[in-house]
Design a protein around this motif. Structure first.
Motif, PDB file in Angstrom:
ATOM      1  N   VAL A   9      44.585 -28.115  22.082  1.00 50.18           N
ATOM      2  CA  VAL A   9      45.128 -27.281  21.010  1.00 50.18           C
ATOM      3  C   VAL A   9      45.781 -26.040  21.619  1.00 50.18           C
ATOM      4  O   VAL A   9      45.151 -25.298  22.366  1.00 50.18           O
ATOM      5  N   ILE A  10      47.062 -25.859  21.304  1.00 52.16           N
ATOM      6  CA  ILE A  10      47.766 -24.637  21.704  1.00 52.16           C
ATOM      7  C   ILE A  10      48.140 -23.921  20.409  1.00 52.16           C
ATOM      8  O   ILE A  10      49.114 -24.279  19.761  1.00 52.16           O
ATOM      9  N   GLY A  11      47.327 -22.952  20.012  1.00 53.67           N
ATOM     10  CA  GLY A  11      47.616 -22.225  18.766  1.00 53.67           C
ATOM     11  C   GLY A  11      48.904 -21.430  18.902  1.00 53.67           C
ATOM     12  O   GLY A  11      49.731 -21.398  18.013  1.00 53.67           O
ATOM     13  N   GLY A  12      49.052 -20.770  20.044  1.00 50.07           N
ATOM     14  CA  GLY A  12      50.275 -20.036  20.332  1.00 50.07           C
ATOM     15  C   GLY A  12      50.325 -18.671  19.674  1.00 50.07           C
ATOM     16  O   GLY A  12      49.318 -17.974  19.597  1.00 50.07           O
ATOM     17  N   LEU A  72      47.988 -30.525  19.935  1.00 55.59           N
ATOM     18  CA  LEU A  72      48.376 -29.925  18.667  1.00 55.59           C
ATOM     19  C   LEU A  72      48.891 -28.521  18.970  1.00 55.59           C
ATOM     20  O   LEU A  72      48.174 -27.704  19.541  1.00 55.59           O
ATOM     21  N   LEU A  73      50.152 -28.287  18.595  1.00 59.69           N
ATOM     22  CA  LEU A  73      50.780 -27.009  18.913  1.00 59.69           C
ATOM     23  C   LEU A  73      51.047 -26.223  17.636  1.00 59.69           C
ATOM     24  O   LEU A  73      51.508 -26.790  16.643  1.00 59.69           O
ATOM     25  N   MET A 274      52.929 -34.296  21.832  1.00 62.67           N
ATOM     26  CA  MET A 274      52.603 -32.984  21.284  1.00 62.67           C
ATOM     27  C   MET A 274      53.159 -32.867  19.866  1.00 62.67           C
ATOM     28  O   MET A 274      54.337 -33.110  19.638  1.00 62.67           O
ATOM     29  N   PHE A 275      52.296 -32.475  18.936  1.00 59.48           N
ATOM     30  CA  PHE A 275      52.683 -32.458  17.522  1.00 59.48           C
ATOM     31  C   PHE A 275      52.687 -31.027  17.016  1.00 59.48           C
ATOM     32  O   PHE A 275      51.789 -30.249  17.334  1.00 59.48           O
TER      33      PHE A 275
END
Ligand code: IPM
Ligand code: MN
Length: 351
Positions: A9-12, A72-73, A274-275
């Motif tokens: 998970v990349i919340g960003g 999940l981005l 990556m979604f």
């Protein structure tokens, strides 16, 4: 039997972490129902870290991501970072290094969502854009000469390899076949970009021969933008290059109800995919619990579908459709619910 997935998970930046949190909530709900267990591993990439450490993403970190089938981005983008640094340093770098050569962007208008297109409804707006995601103008080929002088020259070349183009087109036909789609349209500019799109057209014709049951079609990109507005029902599956795909999918997102609902997948069919919700980090809404998480939830739906969890994906889509009926609007702050409430309701509908 319990199926288990590890998801990176990349919340960003900005509202990215808020919307991914709702996506995770929904994955957990659907996992309970369909006996799927998820392990979420969090990665702290983005503008906030960059401003603190000067680090975009390291080779080691990219290699770490290679261990996952799905990422999940949330969103990458920070108002205090100069344009180009995070886009190239994180998002595009991940797409390239993980060889996510497909950018899959469904354009589907759900009942109850307003489209700016008069007289068109859900039965008219339901197509998928397959955007090539590793080549074209995005490849970074070119350079600059005599910068900051009156004689400055800037060259930005579009790279189109037979291999890269063909694998994208083949993926498109396979996708159409697997999803009961009937027609594939190549979108290009064969009348002007006579080198690049001649290659695309020949590769398209060759691959199409392997799928005689699928109808084929060609449209220039400029005319395509017109038809998205005038006759969106003409499209079923579109395949196009990186730059054109970038442009037409923003228009696609608008006709399906805006950035609050549009999701996409950066796909490497044999590697790490990556979604993401395709909207940005929306910094002005950060922390207010007002941003629309539907796009991020639909990104998890695409992820489930990609992982082969078709029933779970369908359950998420159905729950989202029910929630949309209750929402006042798809715009941040006008939904009639908060970000977390939307996630809660989707999760409840799944149960
Ligand atoms: C997208 C975005 C990116 C792109 C930017 C942020 C680099 O617009 O995902 O469409 O141009 O691909
Ligand atoms: Mn874009």
């Amino acid at each position: 039997m319990m199926t288990k997935y590890s998801i990176a998970v990349i919340g960003g930046d900005g509202t990215g972490p808020e919307v991914t949190k709702e996506g995770i909530k929904v994955l957990e709900a659907v996992g309970k129902k369909y006996n799927i267990s998820f392990q979420f591993d969090y990665f702290n990439f983005g503008g906030t870290r960059y401003l603190k450490t000067g680090q975009t993403i390291s080779t080691e970190e990219i290699n770490e991501l290679r261990k996952y089938k799905a990422v999940l981005l949330g969103a990458i983008g920070h108002p205090d970072v100069k344009p180009g640094i995070l886009e190239k340093g994180i998002l595009l770098r991940l797409r390239f290094e993980l060889d996510q050569y497909i950018n899959l962007r469904p354009v589907k208008l759900y009942p109850g969502i307003e489209t700016p297109i008069k007289d068109k409804g859900p039965k008219d707006i339901d197509f998928v854009v397959v955007r090539e995601n590793t080549e074209g103008l995005y490849a970074g080929a070119g350079g600059v000469l005599k910068k900051d002088t009156p004689d400055e020259v800037a060259i930005q070349e579009s790279i189109n390899t037979r291999k890269g183009v063909e694998r994208c087109i083949r993926y498109t036909f396979e996708y159409a076949k697997a999803n009961g789609r009937k027609k594939v349209t190549l979108v290009g500019k064969t009348n002007v970009l006579t080198f690049a799109f001649d290659l695309w057209q020949r590769a398209f014709n060759d691959v199409a021969k392997e799928y005689p049951e699928i109808e084929t079609n060609y449209a220039h990109v400029d005319a395509t933008t017109m038809w998205f507005v005038k006759n969106p029902e003409w499209f079923d599956v579109i395949v196009t290059d990186n730059m054109f795909g970038d442009i037409i999918t923003d228009l696609g997102a608008m006709i399906q109800g805006g950035m609050g609902v549009a999701a996409g997948g950066n796909i490497n069919p044999v590697g790490t995919s990556m979604f993401e919700p395709i909207g940005g980090s929306a910094p002005k809404y950060t922390g207010l619990n007002v941003i629309n998480p539907i796009a991020a939830i639909m990104a998890t739906q695409m992820m489930l579908d990609y992982l082969g969890e078709k029933k779970a994906a369908l359950a998420v889509e159905k729950a989202v459709i029910k929630v949309i009926e209750k929402m006042d609007s798809m715009s941040a702050g006008k939904m009639g619910y908060s970000t977390t409430e939307i996630g809660d309701i989707v999760a409840k509908f799944i149960e």
